[in-house]
Scaffold this active site. Sequence first.
Site, PDB file in Angstrom:
ATOM      1  CG  ASP A   1      -3.122 -11.743 -40.606  1.00  0.00           C
ATOM      2  OD1 ASP A   1      -2.339 -11.785 -41.568  1.00  0.00           O
ATOM      3  OD2 ASP A   1      -2.806 -11.353 -39.465  1.00  0.00           O
TER       4      ASP A   1
HETATM    5  N1  URA Z   1      -1.130  -6.881 -38.991  1.00  0.00           N
HETATM    6  C1  URA Z   1      -1.508  -8.129 -38.670  1.00  0.00           C
HETATM    7  O1  URA Z   1      -0.984  -8.733 -37.758  1.00  0.00           O
HETATM    8  N2  URA Z   1      -2.501  -8.700 -39.370  1.00  0.00           N
HETATM    9  C2  URA Z   1      -3.145  -8.079 -40.370  1.00  0.00           C
HETATM   10  O2  URA Z   1      -4.051  -8.641 -40.974  1.00  0.00           O
HETATM   11  C3  URA Z   1      -2.748  -6.778 -40.686  1.00  0.00           C
HETATM   12  C4  URA Z   1      -1.731  -6.196 -39.985  1.00  0.00           C
END
Ligand code: URA
Length: 244
Positions: free
Chosen positions: A104
């Site tokens: 993310d």
């Molecule tokens: N899980 C999440 O919530 N975000 C990420 O970036 C990776 C795994």
Amino acid sequence: MEERLQKILAKAGIASRRQAEQLIRAGRIQINDQVVVEMGCRADPGRDRITCDGKPIVFEEKIYVLLNKPAGYVTTLADPQGRPMVSDLLTGITERLFPVGRLDLDTEGALLMTNDGNLANRILHPRFEVNKTYEALVSGFPAKEKLALLAQGIMVDGIKTQPARVRVLQRHAGASLIEITIHEGKKRQVRKMFQAIGHRVLHLKRTAYGRLSLGSLALGKFRVLSADELKKIFSTKSPLQSKT
Ligand code: URA
């Protein structure tokens, strides 16, 4: 630069060196439209047209990089909103690398980048069950029973998550630092898993792929991986069990 043909073919990823010798012996390799049968033959991939069974060989070296992604960078290779991209951080790397999977915008940590599509497919394929380890700073103090639910599997978007390994690392004022290892990679999975037990993720960092960990790699920096380090990614086939 001139190199032995076997080496060039192996580097291009079409064959091991031994297999490359077999291809040459079989008369399947041509340099500038001439069939090559001599084993010691040299060529320059930048200058000569080299083909296997008449198809040109692409000579991009495979390269594998571990980046410690900072928050605020997108893991896509183009962003219509013009936000910083992880590829911007790969200074000095001339090959076009793509991220293996995603993190993310607001997640930090270990991101593998490569131009090796085969490796990327293997890592992302659920059959290989590559473990990914995260440190999540979450609101409050999740009870043992709630963490056990995460470890066993919990409903997220109507699907039960696979077993996870969960461990409390630290308790702070009003927040807890929890290590969680999963081998799935659904969008915002870790955030949604904690949300499902009523705790918000305040900060998220991926610390390892399999046994390949970030170590002392500084935020925003990368390092090129050796073949041995790559193997570490696939060396965790043990079932995930929790230690809460
Ligand atoms: N899980 C999440 O919530 N975000 C990420 O970036 C990776 C795994």
